[in-house]
Design a protein around this motif. Structure first.
Motif, PDB file in Angstrom:
ATOM      1  N   GLU A 168     -63.524   4.679 -42.766  1.00  0.00           N
ATOM      2  CA  GLU A 168     -64.713   6.134 -43.422  1.00  0.00           C
ATOM      3  C   GLU A 168     -64.072   6.945 -43.586  1.00  0.00           C
ATOM      4  O   GLU A 168     -63.847   8.256 -44.235  1.00  0.00           O
ATOM      5  N   ILE A 169     -63.452   7.500 -42.576  1.00  0.00           N
ATOM      6  CA  ILE A 169     -62.035   8.468 -42.607  1.00  0.00           C
ATOM      7  C   ILE A 169     -61.809   9.077 -42.367  1.00  0.00           C
ATOM      8  O   ILE A 169     -61.343  10.197 -43.332  1.00  0.00           O
ATOM      9  N   TYR A 170     -60.490   7.488 -42.791  1.00  0.00           N
ATOM     10  CA  TYR A 170     -59.530   7.472 -43.949  1.00  0.00           C
ATOM     11  C   TYR A 170     -59.945   8.051 -45.130  1.00  0.00           C
ATOM     12  O   TYR A 170     -59.083   8.870 -45.653  1.00  0.00           O
ATOM     13  N   GLU A 171     -60.598   7.215 -45.638  1.00  0.00           N
ATOM     14  CA  GLU A 171     -61.962   7.317 -47.261  1.00  0.00           C
ATOM     15  C   GLU A 171     -61.787   9.546 -47.077  1.00  0.00           C
ATOM     16  O   GLU A 171     -60.817   9.926 -48.098  1.00  0.00           O
ATOM     17  N   TYR A 172     -62.385   9.677 -46.580  1.00  0.00           N
ATOM     18  CA  TYR A 172     -62.912  10.883 -46.350  1.00  0.00           C
ATOM     19  C   TYR A 172     -61.102  11.740 -45.712  1.00  0.00           C
ATOM     20  O   TYR A 172     -60.958  12.776 -47.016  1.00  0.00           O
ATOM     21  N   LEU A 173     -60.226  11.803 -45.753  1.00  0.00           N
ATOM     22  CA  LEU A 173     -59.727  11.830 -45.627  1.00  0.00           C
ATOM     23  C   LEU A 173     -58.059  11.920 -46.743  1.00  0.00           C
ATOM     24  O   LEU A 173     -57.026  12.414 -46.537  1.00  0.00           O
ATOM     25  N   ASP A 174     -58.817  11.221 -47.699  1.00  0.00           N
ATOM     26  CA  ASP A 174     -57.953  10.486 -49.065  1.00  0.00           C
ATOM     27  C   ASP A 174     -56.234   9.714 -48.310  1.00  0.00           C
ATOM     28  O   ASP A 174     -55.759   9.954 -48.988  1.00  0.00           O
ATOM     29  N   ILE A 175     -56.637   8.728 -47.262  1.00  0.00           N
ATOM     30  CA  ILE A 175     -54.992   8.183 -46.735  1.00  0.00           C
ATOM     31  C   ILE A 175     -55.125   6.923 -46.719  1.00  0.00           C
ATOM     32  O   ILE A 175     -54.786   6.203 -45.965  1.00  0.00           O
ATOM     33  N   GLN A 176     -56.410   6.891 -47.284  1.00  0.00           N
ATOM     34  CA  GLN A 176     -56.981   5.670 -47.359  1.00  0.00           C
ATOM     35  C   GLN A 176     -55.993   3.950 -47.774  1.00  0.00           C
ATOM     36  O   GLN A 176     -56.014   3.167 -47.909  1.00  0.00           O
ATOM     37  N   SER A 177     -54.838   4.574 -49.100  1.00  0.00           N
ATOM     38  CA  SER A 177     -53.821   3.829 -49.267  1.00  0.00           C
ATOM     39  C   SER A 177     -52.519   3.638 -48.204  1.00  0.00           C
ATOM     40  O   SER A 177     -51.372   3.050 -48.981  1.00  0.00           O
ATOM     41  N   TYR A 178     -52.623   4.886 -47.233  1.00  0.00           N
ATOM     42  CA  TYR A 178     -51.425   4.514 -47.104  1.00  0.00           C
ATOM     43  C   TYR A 178     -51.388   3.044 -45.624  1.00  0.00           C
ATOM     44  O   TYR A 178     -52.362   2.264 -45.375  1.00  0.00           O
ATOM     45  N   SER A 179     -50.558   3.063 -45.051  1.00  0.00           N
ATOM     46  CA  SER A 179     -49.916   1.980 -44.487  1.00  0.00           C
ATOM     47  C   SER A 179     -50.565   1.870 -42.726  1.00  0.00           C
ATOM     48  O   SER A 179     -51.132   2.880 -42.913  1.00  0.00           O
ATOM     49  N   PRO A 180     -51.201   0.841 -42.211  1.00  0.00           N
ATOM     50  CA  PRO A 180     -51.480   1.542 -40.817  1.00  0.00           C
ATOM     51  C   PRO A 180     -51.069   1.858 -39.649  1.00  0.00           C
ATOM     52  O   PRO A 180     -51.454   3.645 -39.280  1.00  0.00           O
ATOM     53  N   ALA A 181     -49.509   2.382 -40.498  1.00  0.00           N
ATOM     54  CA  ALA A 181     -49.052   2.706 -39.140  1.00  0.00           C
ATOM     55  C   ALA A 181     -49.204   4.553 -39.319  1.00  0.00           C
ATOM     56  O   ALA A 181     -48.728   5.588 -39.020  1.00  0.00           O
ATOM     57  N   ARG A 182     -49.006   4.731 -40.625  1.00  0.00           N
ATOM     58  CA  ARG A 182     -48.987   5.794 -41.630  1.00  0.00           C
ATOM     59  C   ARG A 182     -50.144   6.631 -41.757  1.00  0.00           C
ATOM     60  O   ARG A 182     -50.525   7.801 -41.068  1.00  0.00           O
ATOM     61  N   LYS A 183     -51.248   5.890 -40.934  1.00  0.00           N
ATOM     62  CA  LYS A 183     -53.003   6.007 -41.433  1.00  0.00           C
ATOM     63  C   LYS A 183     -52.491   6.924 -40.009  1.00  0.00           C
ATOM     64  O   LYS A 183     -53.341   8.581 -39.418  1.00  0.00           O
ATOM     65  N   ASN A 184     -52.502   6.388 -39.284  1.00  0.00           N
ATOM     66  CA  ASN A 184     -52.496   6.648 -37.287  1.00  0.00           C
ATOM     67  C   ASN A 184     -51.046   7.957 -37.143  1.00  0.00           C
ATOM     68  O   ASN A 184     -51.463   8.012 -36.466  1.00  0.00           O
ATOM     69  N   PHE A 185     -50.096   7.936 -38.445  1.00  0.00           N
ATOM     70  CA  PHE A 185     -49.097   8.795 -37.985  1.00  0.00           C
ATOM     71  C   PHE A 185     -50.215  10.795 -38.156  1.00  0.00           C
ATOM     72  O   PHE A 185     -50.128  11.412 -37.541  1.00  0.00           O
TER      73      PHE A 185
END
Length: 365
Positions: A286-303
């Motif tokens: 849900e946090i990734y969706e609010y930040l519009d980064i849900q399509s990123y790879s796990p490593a990129r999301k964490n970065f």
């Protein structure tokens, strides 16, 4: 793909269009796009298809100069029976079709009657340099238009679009290279195809690393607006002003920097709200969706999440608010041309002021 009007087919990019038709390219195609790269791809495909047919043909190019629309009408509808097959290429279609888009009803009705019987020996390819083609223009061809309507990808479409572009060009990106590519390259099929083609041409291979992306696509003696934003958000004053020194009046625009900066500030503002009030109650997805980064790879999301956490410690609510005011003010100055000669100096002075605030130890968070 979707259908507009009675027969007009709409495609979201050139790859989707070409995969639908293969070798039998349709007679009338409009490419609605601010950039010209996808249009140039289609133009080359049409030229190749006509050459392979073995027929005699002529290419007629219109660049939207005064009188071109009338010359186009004359050449299209005054053919003799022995005329060669023709490919009409129209550039700057927004200007070219102004007699129609700005025309009155009866005149357009007459044109529609004429153009709906477009000669079979002619193929028409139009770069309409805008996001939309007016219905008035499409209607004069009696619904025969195939419309390639290119737009920027939404965040959840970027990875799929890049994979599609890689397949078209015949290349692959390693995972961290793909993350870097998606982070730095503008999110459009045209930009993806152009960048991948450049990699393939310059390096002569088919699989690329993160270092390849940085060496070929990001290293430049020209101003890098995306890098400029990164340096500012990292509070790296020295690298910021070193990059800004590449700015050239009349060639570079600060508007791209302002656009990217606004996107980053918007994302930071969302993160600050989430981290204060909702982080404990929201799942990671849900946090990734609010930040519009849900399509990123796990490593990129964490970065990105770690980067935002660091930025939140530098950028107080007061600074964020001042940045929004600054973005509006400098945007107006640039677009209206007010104080044109002083805009660059004003921009530099305000950015220096922000760096001073970011370095203060008594920032109010």
């Amino acid at each position: 793909m979707k259908v507009t009007g009675a027969k007009t087919k709409e495609y979201k990019n050139s790859i989707e269009f070409l995969s639908d038709f293969g070798k039998d390219l349709p007679q009338i195609v409009f490419v609605a796009s601010k950039e010209s790269y996808e249009f140039e791809i289609l133009a080359e495909k049409y030229k190749e298809a006509i050459k392979k047919s073995g027929e005699a043909f002529e290419i007629v190019i219109f660049v939207s100069e005064p009188g071109d629309f009338e010359r186009f009408q004359s050449e299209a509808f005054n053919l003799d029976m022995f005329s060669a097959r023709k490919l009409f290429i129209i550039k700057s279609g927004l200007e070219f079709f102004k007699p129609i888009s700005g025309g009155k009803g009866k005149n357009n009705e007459s044109l529609q009657k004429q153009f709906s019987n477009f000669p079979d020996s002619i193929q028409l390819l139009v770069h309409y340099n805008h996001w939309e083609v007016p219905a008035k223009v499409l209607q004069i061809f009696g619904g025969k238009v195939n419309l390639v309507k290119t737009k920027n990808f939404y965040p959840n479409e970027t990875r799929g679009g890049l994979l599609q572009a890689c397949k078209e060009i015949g290349v692959q990106l390693e995972e961290d290279a793909m993350d870097q590519f998606l982070h730095k390259i503008p999110p459009s099929m045209g930009a993806y195809l152009q960048s991948l083609s450049k990699l393939k041409l310059y390096l002569g291979k088919k699989t690329f690393t993160k270092q390849d992306i940085e060496d070929v696509l990001l290293f430049s003696g020209e101003l890098n607006s995306s890098g400029l934003v990164d340096f500012f958000m990292e509070s790296d004053r020295i690298r910021f002003f070193k990059e800004l020194s590449k700015f050239q009046k009349g060639k570079d625009s600060l508007l791209l920097f302002l656009t990217i900066l606004k996107e980053r500030i918007d994302q930071l503002r969302k993160y600050k709200i989430i981290s204060r009030k909702y982080e404990a109650s929201l799942s990671d997805d849900e946090i990734y969706e609010y930040l519009d980064i849900q399509s990123y790879s796990p490593a990129r999301k964490n970065f990105v999440r770690n980067r935002l956490k660091k930025e939140a410690s530098f950028f107080s609510d007061k600074i964020v608010s001042e940045l929004y005011d600054f973005l509006i003010e400098i945007n107006i100055r640039i677009k209206t041309g007010s104080e044109k000669e002083e805009s660059e100096f004003y921009f530099s002075r305000r950015m220096e002021n922000f760096f001073l605030q970011l370095r203060r130890k008594d920032r109010i968070l």
